[in-house]
Design an enzyme around this catalytic site. Sequence first.
Site, PDB file in Angstrom:
ATOM      1  N   SER A   1       0.831  -1.199   0.000  1.00  0.00           N
ATOM      2  CA  SER A   1       0.000   0.000   0.000  1.00  0.00           C
ATOM      3  C   SER A   1       0.877   1.265   0.000  1.00  0.00           C
ATOM      4  O   SER A   1       1.680   1.450  -0.914  1.00  0.00           O
ATOM      5  CB  SER A   1      -0.959  -0.048   1.195  1.00  0.00           C
ATOM      6  OG  SER A   1      -2.016   0.853   1.056  1.00  0.00           O
TER       7      SER A   1
ATOM      8  N   ASP B   1      -9.044  -4.752  -5.606  1.00  0.00           N
ATOM      9  CA  ASP B   1      -8.510  -4.022  -4.449  1.00  0.00           C
ATOM     10  C   ASP B   1      -9.274  -2.709  -4.289  1.00  0.00           C
ATOM     11  O   ASP B   1      -9.211  -1.840  -5.159  1.00  0.00           O
ATOM     12  CB  ASP B   1      -7.019  -3.737  -4.655  1.00  0.00           C
ATOM     13  CG  ASP B   1      -6.335  -3.228  -3.395  1.00  0.00           C
ATOM     14  OD1 ASP B   1      -6.982  -2.525  -2.596  1.00  0.00           O
ATOM     15  OD2 ASP B   1      -5.134  -3.527  -3.218  1.00  0.00           O
TER      16      ASP B   1
ATOM     17  N   HIS C   1      -7.295  -6.145  -0.258  1.00  0.00           N
ATOM     18  CA  HIS C   1      -6.163  -5.228  -0.342  1.00  0.00           C
ATOM     19  C   HIS C   1      -4.856  -5.998  -0.254  1.00  0.00           C
ATOM     20  O   HIS C   1      -4.570  -6.625   0.759  1.00  0.00           O
ATOM     21  CB  HIS C   1      -6.264  -4.206   0.792  1.00  0.00           C
ATOM     22  CG  HIS C   1      -5.252  -3.106   0.723  1.00  0.00           C
ATOM     23  ND1 HIS C   1      -4.845  -2.530  -0.461  1.00  0.00           N
ATOM     24  CD2 HIS C   1      -4.566  -2.468   1.708  1.00  0.00           C
ATOM     25  CE1 HIS C   1      -3.961  -1.587  -0.214  1.00  0.00           C
ATOM     26  NE2 HIS C   1      -3.761  -1.542   1.084  1.00  0.00           N
TER      27      HIS C   1
END
Length: 522
Positions: free
Chosen positions: A238, A463, A491
Amino acid sequence: MTAVPRRPAVLVALLSVVLVVLSACSSGDSADEAATSSSAASATPTETPVQPVEWTDCTADIAPIIAGRPGADRPLTFGCGQIEVPLSYDDPTGPTLSLFAVRAVSGTQTDRIGSLVVNPGGPGLSATDAAVQSALTLPDAVVGRFDVVGVDPRGVGLSQPVECISDGTKDEITAAEPRPSTADELDAAFALADDVAQGCADTYGAGLGAFSTVDSARDLDRVRQAVGDTQLTYLGYSYGTTLGSTYAELFPGQVRALVLDGAVDPEADPQEAAEAQAQGFEAAFDAFAANCTALVGGCPVGADPRTFVNDLLTQAETTPIPSSREGETRQATPGLVLAAVRSALYNPAAWPQLAQSLAAAQAGDAAGVLTLADTFTGRGEDGSYTNTIDANLTVSCSDTEETYSQDDVRALVADWGTRYPLFGADSALSLYTCTPWEAPRTPLPERNAEGAAPILVVGTQGDPVTPLPGAVDMAEDLTSGVLLTWQGSGHTAYPKTECVTTAVDSYLVDLAAPAADLTCPA
């Protein structure tokens, strides 16, 4: 306020352990003293020698915390230590910050390659927590060849954390109306953002500018040297992809292998990123709804989960929902209900828990909803928070010069609230967060990392947090970028599925990047 990415399986109890270790070591400046300056964006050679980490064995302290977790039977030893970095890289021999580090080493390690430095994202999530969790869960093929190292970035976790938002204010932020529809509700949202920004400015002043991603990327090169590696091997999730790609831009020749999983789009401005996330969460909710209604025996929230959630938000707005959890005094507002939904959409494994929690809340018990919301925001059972929200806000606002007026945001709230009915208004509101922020900014550089070794970018088709187009853009922008796509949901992707895991393991261990545009099935 800006949505805070959900924490992975954070080992909250680890904080008390490493605080003890930290107190036994020499410390740098206090957090208040540390936040006093910022640095320019271009990289410069390190001008002060980097001392090797002096690891203190903290296995006996961490072992009882991880007992019973999957992977806890691995023969792991843990070390805790500190790495000194300049407060400002414009003054590399001046005041320093102390970064806290954790290293996990497997007793079965053979043919050691070096250290695998991990970062779970955020910004604001603890990389020391992530190192412990990664040592338990990453494939044996990786843990058996690398020390697994996590270093909390400056201002995060135990690296002299930024702390300028009270627990009470964080409760107010998370409980606030996420879908304002009146002028008064919007005024209240803007006022709360103004108060938070002013409180942080009062606490740190211009020193808030010392916590940019550019500074953390420079710190990462000192981490590389402190653990004794000639080049960096890195696994970032991320926001960790933003940190990793910034490192590659500043230090392309020091890249051995970088895995950037769940890439944040380097081409999207804040408005584009916020809209993409609103779209992503809407699509993820639809996937949750389809999964739930297909269950044998029926979905706990009925045949139309979207209508159920809308009705529950109305119920919570009219009469906040109490909780059966012992000692709990909060009641679930619409903000907390939607935080619970966001939390579960990060990981399809949490979808059954979400359905049950929403059904229980509709029946009058918000205990499950509050548990999911607290996982998302970093709130402990005692009502205290980690500094994830403080750090997320500080880093995010340090990294951009973009601002959006109240009129801009009002228009977007109205537009997105219609087009993305569950998540649009909240995403639009987040754009105002950095407008009143009073601190120097160090915008992220354009990143092509020319001259770097192959960099593996991993994207997930479903995602909701970092939608797949961001990974496509990241791989295209990086001169040596290689894209790996997983046709799954949730995710990030590694190590959730065999195809992705095999490709990433081979890349990390043998530097064998997968074929361009490899796609792995769900």
